[in-house]
Design a protein around this motif. Sequence first.
Motif, short mmCIF file in Angstrom:
data_model
loop_
_atom_site.label_atom_id
_atom_site.label_comp_id
_atom_site.label_asym_id
_atom_site.label_seq_id
_atom_site.Cartn_x
_atom_site.Cartn_y
_atom_site.Cartn_z
N HIS A 284 -1.92 4.11 1.25
CA HIS A 284 -0.87 3.93 2.25
C HIS A 284 0.51 3.90 1.59
CE1 HIS A 284 -4.09 1.73 4.88
NE2 HIS A 284 -4.28 3.03 4.84
N ALA A 287 1.65 7.37 0.73
CA ALA A 287 2.13 8.08 1.91
C ALA A 287 3.56 7.67 2.25
CB ALA A 287 1.21 7.81 3.09
N LYS A 292 6.10 9.68 4.58
CA LYS A 292 5.16 10.01 5.64
C LYS A 292 4.48 8.76 6.17
CE LYS A 292 5.74 14.46 4.85
NZ LYS A 292 6.47 15.33 5.79
N LEU A 293 4.02 8.83 7.40
CA LEU A 293 3.18 7.76 7.93
C LEU A 293 1.78 7.87 7.32
CD1 LEU A 293 4.16 7.90 11.71
CD2 LEU A 293 4.87 6.18 10.05
N PRO A 294 1.12 6.74 7.07
CA PRO A 294 -0.23 6.81 6.50
C PRO A 294 -1.21 7.61 7.36
CG PRO A 294 0.64 4.58 6.32
CD PRO A 294 1.61 5.35 7.16
N SER A 295 -0.92 7.66 8.68
CA SER A 295 -1.84 8.36 9.58
C SER A 295 -1.57 9.85 9.68
CB SER A 295 -1.75 7.74 10.97
OG SER A 295 -0.42 7.85 11.48
N GLU A 296 -0.43 10.31 9.16
CA GLU A 296 -0.09 11.72 9.39
C GLU A 296 -0.11 12.57 8.13
OE1 GLU A 296 3.85 11.73 10.99
OE2 GLU A 296 4.82 11.50 9.04
N THR A 297 -0.61 12.04 7.04
CA THR A 297 -0.66 12.83 5.81
C THR A 297 -1.97 12.58 5.09
OG1 THR A 297 0.50 13.34 3.76
CG2 THR A 297 0.42 11.05 4.40
#
Length: 519
Positions: A284, A287, A292-297
């Motif tokens: 995380h 990212a 970047k967001l942790p959920s989008e990369t």
Amino acid sequence: MSVHSQLPGQEASKDRGEEHLNVFAWRTAAIGLTSLLLAGCMVGPDFRRPDAPSTDRYTEKPLPPETASTNAATGGAAQRFVAGGDLPAQWWSLYRSEPLDQMIRSGLADSPTLAAARATLRQAQENLIAQTGALMYPQVDANLSASRQKISNATFGLPGAQPIFNLYNASVNVSYTLDVFGGNRRQLEGLQSLVDYQNYQLEGAHLALTGNIVTAAIREAGLRAEIESTRQILAAEQEQVRRVTRQFDLGGVGRLELVAQRAQAAQTEATLPPLESQLAQTRHLLAVLIGKLPSETVVPEFSLDTLHLPEEIPVSIPSDLVRQRPDIRASEALLHQASAQIGVATANLYPQITLTGSFGAQSNQLHNLFAGPSLWSIGAGLLQPLFHGGALEAERRAALAAYDAALAQYQETVLQAFRNVADVLRALDDDARTVKAQAEAEVLARDTLDLTRKQYQLGGTSYLTLLVAQRQYNAAQFALVLAQANRYADTAALFQALGGGWWNRGDAAARTIRGASAR
């Protein structure tokens, strides 16, 4: 300068207005020439960079030419210290990892931290431009006004009705304060130092970002190695549980041995969730570091096997460190700014000369405004502080004290920088020896465990001895993994401690800072 008023009926020819305009232009040129002749005097101290520490090494005792080495573990190669070597601008490329290079490229392009630092730098630059225009050039303003007025003839001792009329004014006003004693130039010198400070703050943010990405990638690789080692240990212990269970079913061992083996396996399994949580948090962090967001990369997976340990380590000579570390250069810029403020406070004790001029036209009919009589004026003012209750002298003493504080802070920054480099150099040497010792300890612990297991199977030793040997091997595995990861991380820390090689970049930012360094 305020606009002159004129009663209706006053007149002047167009030719005479042009003559006055020419006179005004010549006198304005004379003002500029006078300011240039008076521009050579600047009160206050001229800034001089502090001398670099006169030492030829960072540590108390000279380091060996290269670190210890071992072939028994990943990351066990010797690292050679190259005294006086220059750091590459992209020092992280020495790890020879394309995923790591890609992560850093993304971070440099999208990091909000760098974006904020760049914006702060632009703010400082624009403030310098604004103050340069306000302090070093004449202030020229155009004024256009229209009014309807009623005056009393009694004001002039005249009888009769009170006239009502329109009045239109158009003028150009010029004002310029001569920088005779250099107060304005010292103020701009201080603002330029703040621009330099923000430049080095940007470089510091650049270095911190790249260093954090590399350190986080190494941290992820180390955690993966720890998790893999733990899973291997757990698999071996679970296999041992199955063996002891079969022996217990056959009456070959007591229940105490079975419970002890199960407890050992359970303890090892309990260490996995915290390690996996740390791994997730590190990913995380990676990212976020690249914006970047942790959920989008999708962050690439790193392992110690895919990271090359740099074998040649350039170590700058100590006298160069004060020119390379962004934090030292930023502290030096603040010291320069404090020095310039002494000049500003000193100049406030001396006279200030202000020149003013105005040229315009006035009419009671708008269409005849520029055909009517011209108005002009030129003047000079001298302001000499006489009594301010000791405020001006106190401000100068405060500026001197601020300089002393900035100098002490600069010296502290230099000391901490040298300590930082010394710590990392010592850690590199110590960690290399630690990896070598831990690799040997891991081999010995593994051999001891194999021999003890065979003896136990043949009935030649107790289960307690086997359990102790197994725990010693587990501890040796973990210690080796930690030592390997520390060695990779310490190498990155040394590159950071030496400044990161920003001066070898070819981009505009690096050229700007090199230009500031030459001043």
